[in-house]
Design a protein around this motif. Structure first.
Motif, PDB file in Angstrom:
ATOM      1  N   THR A  94      37.595  46.009  37.118  1.00  0.00           N
ATOM      2  CA  THR A  94      38.540  46.203  35.918  1.00  0.00           C
ATOM      3  C   THR A  94      39.454  47.550  36.326  1.00  0.00           C
ATOM      4  OG1 THR A  94      38.607  46.472  33.697  1.00  0.00           O
ATOM      5  CG2 THR A  94      36.828  47.434  34.648  1.00  0.00           C
ATOM      6  N   ALA A  95      40.899  47.398  35.945  1.00  0.00           N
ATOM      7  CA  ALA A  95      41.856  48.322  36.018  1.00  0.00           C
ATOM      8  C   ALA A  95      43.122  48.028  35.271  1.00  0.00           C
ATOM      9  CB  ALA A  95      42.025  48.781  37.402  1.00  0.00           C
ATOM     10  N   SER A  96      43.514  48.890  34.682  1.00  0.00           N
ATOM     11  CA  SER A  96      44.881  48.778  33.857  1.00  0.00           C
ATOM     12  C   SER A  96      45.083  47.552  32.926  1.00  0.00           C
ATOM     13  CB  SER A  96      45.993  48.778  34.854  1.00  0.00           C
ATOM     14  OG  SER A  96      46.004  49.740  35.759  1.00  0.00           O
ATOM     15  N   GLY A  97      43.725  47.149  32.384  1.00  0.00           N
ATOM     16  CA  GLY A  97      43.568  46.287  31.578  1.00  0.00           C
ATOM     17  C   GLY A  97      43.629  44.796  31.918  1.00  0.00           C
ATOM     18  N   ILE A  98      43.217  44.762  33.371  1.00  0.00           N
ATOM     19  CA  ILE A  98      42.869  43.507  34.193  1.00  0.00           C
ATOM     20  C   ILE A  98      41.463  43.393  34.322  1.00  0.00           C
ATOM     21  CG2 ILE A  98      43.218  42.270  36.216  1.00  0.00           C
ATOM     22  CD1 ILE A  98      46.067  43.793  36.187  1.00  0.00           C
ATOM     23  N   ILE A  99      40.875  42.319  34.166  1.00  0.00           N
ATOM     24  CA  ILE A  99      39.407  42.087  34.514  1.00  0.00           C
ATOM     25  C   ILE A  99      39.269  41.003  35.529  1.00  0.00           C
ATOM     26  CG2 ILE A  99      37.198  41.486  33.745  1.00  0.00           C
ATOM     27  CD1 ILE A  99      37.886  42.707  30.856  1.00  0.00           C
ATOM     28  N   VAL A 100      38.731  41.344  36.613  1.00  0.00           N
ATOM     29  CA  VAL A 100      38.475  40.173  37.518  1.00  0.00           C
ATOM     30  C   VAL A 100      36.900  40.018  37.775  1.00  0.00           C
ATOM     31  CG1 VAL A 100      38.555  39.537  39.954  1.00  0.00           C
ATOM     32  CG2 VAL A 100      40.514  40.928  38.869  1.00  0.00           C
ATOM     33  N   VAL A 101      36.591  38.659  37.553  1.00  0.00           N
ATOM     34  CA  VAL A 101      34.931  38.263  37.748  1.00  0.00           C
ATOM     35  C   VAL A 101      34.874  37.247  38.849  1.00  0.00           C
ATOM     36  CG1 VAL A 101      33.196  37.235  36.573  1.00  0.00           C
ATOM     37  CG2 VAL A 101      34.932  38.593  35.125  1.00  0.00           C
ATOM     38  N   LEU A 102      34.146  37.516  39.773  1.00  0.00           N
ATOM     39  CA  LEU A 102      33.547  36.652  40.580  1.00  0.00           C
ATOM     40  C   LEU A 102      32.077  35.981  40.406  1.00  0.00           C
ATOM     41  CD1 LEU A 102      34.186  34.909  43.406  1.00  0.00           C
ATOM     42  CD2 LEU A 102      33.415  36.893  44.499  1.00  0.00           C
ATOM     43  N   LEU A 103      31.814  34.956  40.011  1.00  0.00           N
ATOM     44  CA  LEU A 103      30.547  34.496  39.665  1.00  0.00           C
ATOM     45  C   LEU A 103      30.039  33.459  40.614  1.00  0.00           C
ATOM     46  CD1 LEU A 103      28.055  34.555  37.769  1.00  0.00           C
ATOM     47  CD2 LEU A 103      29.519  33.152  36.419  1.00  0.00           C
ATOM     48  N   GLN A 104      29.001  33.308  41.202  1.00  0.00           N
ATOM     49  CA  GLN A 104      28.215  32.364  41.950  1.00  0.00           C
ATOM     50  C   GLN A 104      27.037  32.054  41.284  1.00  0.00           C
ATOM     51  OE1 GLN A 104      26.317  31.165  45.933  1.00  0.00           O
ATOM     52  NE2 GLN A 104      28.171  32.535  46.330  1.00  0.00           N
ATOM     53  N   VAL A 105      26.590  30.697  40.993  1.00  0.00           N
ATOM     54  CA  VAL A 105      25.508  30.220  40.532  1.00  0.00           C
ATOM     55  C   VAL A 105      24.994  29.353  41.318  1.00  0.00           C
ATOM     56  CG1 VAL A 105      26.307  30.773  38.134  1.00  0.00           C
ATOM     57  CG2 VAL A 105      26.638  28.398  38.980  1.00  0.00           C
ATOM     58  N   GLY A 106      23.714  29.317  41.173  1.00  0.00           N
ATOM     59  CA  GLY A 106      22.912  28.015  42.415  1.00  0.00           C
ATOM     60  C   GLY A 106      21.641  27.823  41.685  1.00  0.00           C
TER      61      GLY A 106
END
Length: 108
Positions: A94-106
């Motif tokens: 997260t930075a400058s109001g941006i949120i990035v999510v990388l999610l892996q499920v199995g």
């Protein structure tokens, strides 16, 4: 056997994530994007995944805050679930109001 339901609120998910040093963000995202959680010997598109991870880190910049549920990168040894799947791994930047999510499920 019923699985652990995992966290059911945003607060519960946040509690499962620990901050980590952004210097490891590219490596951790590349590993998560290329290695299967259930069958870790299966690998997919390492070069493309690394390029995408580098772009994300560059876009967020050096002031970004990074969080994961996989222990302390680069050699995480812990894991706190964020979903009800048997296996999951999450990285949040997260930075400058941006949120990035990388999610892996199995599931096995």
């Amino acid at each position: 056997m019923p699985s652990d339901p995992g966290p059911s609120t945003a607060e519960g998910i946040a509690a499962a994530l620990d901050p980590f040093d952004g210097r490891f963000a590219v490596d951790l995202m590349t590993r998560l994007a290329t290695e299967d959680l259930v069958f870790p010997t299966m690998r997919h598109g390492h070069a493309q995944s690394r390029q995408a991870a580098q772009k994300v880190v560059c876009e967020l910049g050096p002031e970004a805050e990074w969080f994961t549920n996989t222990g302390n990168p680069p050699y995480g040894t812990g894991w706190t679930p964020v979903t009800s799947y048997t296996f999951d791994s999450a990285i949040v930047g997260t930075a400058s109001g941006i949120i990035v999510v990388l999610l892996q499920v199995g599931e096995d």
